[in-house]
Design an enzyme around this catalytic site. Structure first.
Site, short mmCIF file in Angstrom:
data_model
loop_
_atom_site.label_atom_id
_atom_site.label_comp_id
_atom_site.label_asym_id
_atom_site.label_seq_id
_atom_site.Cartn_x
_atom_site.Cartn_y
_atom_site.Cartn_z
N LYS A 42 0.85 -1.19 0.00
CA LYS A 42 0.00 0.00 0.00
C LYS A 42 0.89 1.24 0.00
O LYS A 42 1.64 1.49 0.94
CB LYS A 42 -0.92 0.00 1.23
CG LYS A 42 -1.87 1.18 1.29
CD LYS A 42 -2.79 1.08 2.50
CE LYS A 42 -3.75 2.25 2.58
NZ LYS A 42 -4.64 2.16 3.76
N LYS A 77 -2.29 -1.57 -3.69
CA LYS A 77 -3.09 -0.34 -3.67
C LYS A 77 -2.16 0.87 -3.77
O LYS A 77 -1.21 0.97 -2.96
CB LYS A 77 -3.92 -0.28 -2.37
CG LYS A 77 -4.80 0.95 -2.24
CD LYS A 77 -5.54 0.96 -0.91
CE LYS A 77 -6.44 2.21 -0.82
NZ LYS A 77 -7.13 2.28 0.48
#
Length: 326
Positions: free
Chosen positions: A196, A249
């Protein structure tokens, strides 16, 4: 001209039937995970200004949304909660009657076949907006792990099928796995936000979830967008600690990372088509600059081609309808 030597690649593009026969990558409804924002209160269905078509739902408005999701054949939702009150330790995240817990119970009672994924983080529930506990201007790693594990256990007790920790504290997977196992939830998988990045594409989400940090930023725990090798270290740690899925992400600017993860690790891989990616397409479509359906399908197909098995996307309902049209 008879002496020219070259490959006739166009032979396999001659017509729609031929192209369909040799098509390599497919997008299916079963690939989709739909994010839903649930908010405490009554009679609330607030459209997120920066995300046209995305809403915050109170529980009394959630049923109709879930009925539509199921009718469209979308197999899973991921829940994000907006509590009525926030505090320094994010009590609403792990309260047995927190908004995510109550939404989970409602969904599982109404549609037990729909998979409920619980986002496990503190940022929406803390008054400072960070994903862990704080001391002064420092984000505390190890003390945050206990709260995150407690949150995951409460979500599992409420009926969540999958726990998806997004906080990016070091050791969060092993802490949550240990907590779930000790509480009798050995069967509940962890969908880890393993990779992320500290991305500028998250802006609209922070409007939707009311989770922007009140000081500083998240660069001390989310990853530097410049880094590729760091993704391998993060993913390997989470796999060793017990992750069952890996999330990358954002997705659109990190397709190379998705391919790296797919080539190196055997776990199911999830791309998060984040809020900024969604908002850009929506804004361009509203202004008539692009054909929304074609661009969305091409974008998600690119994520599948890069290696993702599943896609978390705010486009899920539209995509499910478009795939049905085919």
């Amino acid at each position: 001209m008879t002496k020219l030597q070259f490959q006739r690649h166009r032979r396999l593009r001659a017509n729609a039937t031929m192209r369909a026969m040799v098509k390599e990558t497919y997008l299916h409804k079963e690939d989709l995970i739909y994010p839903i924002f649930v908010i405490e209160g009554d009679d609330i269905k607030n459209e997120v200004q920066s995300m046209p078509g995305v809403f915050q739902f109170s529980l009394d408005k959630l049923e109709a949304e879930i009925d539509e999701v199921v009718a469209l054949g979308i197999p899973a939702v991921i829940l994000f909660g907006l509590p009525a009150e926030k505090d320094a330790v994010g009590t609403g995240a792990f309260h047995d009657h927190g908004i995510v817990q109550e939404a989970t119970r409602l969904i599982k009672a109404r549609h037990p076949e729909l998979l409920v994924i619980a986002d496990t983080c503190l940022c929406e529930f803390t008054d400072h907006g960070h994903c862990g506990l704080i001391e002064g201007d420092q984000i505390l790693n190890d003390p945050s792990l206990d709260v995150l594990a407690r949150t995951a256990i409460s979500q599992a007790k409420a009926g969540a099928d999958i726990i998806a920790p997004s906080n990016m504290m070091d050791g969060f997977v092993t802490a949550i796995r240990a907590g779930l196992d000790e509480a009798g939830f050995e069967h509940i998988p962890i969908m880890s936000y393993a990779v992320k990045y500290a991305s500028s594409y998250y802006g609209p989400f922070r409007d939707a979830a009311d989770g922007a940090p009140q000081f500083g930023d998240r660069k001390s725990y989310q990853m530097d967008p410049s880094n590729r090798l760091e993704a391998f270290r993060e993913a390997e740690s989470d796999i060793e600690e017990g992750a069952d899925f890996l999330i990358v992400k954002p997705a659109l600017s990190y397709l190379d990372i998705i391919r790296d993860m797919k080539n190196n690790y055997p776990l199911p891989l999830v791309a998060y088509n984040v809020s900024g990616e969604y908002a850009m397409i929506k804004a361009a479509a509203i202004n008539g600059w692009i054909e929304e359906k074609k661009v969305v399908l091409e974008t998600l197909l690119g994520m599948k081609r890069a290696g993702s098995d599943l896609i978390i996307t705010y486009h899920a309902k539209d995509v499910a309808r478009w795939l049905e049209e085919k």
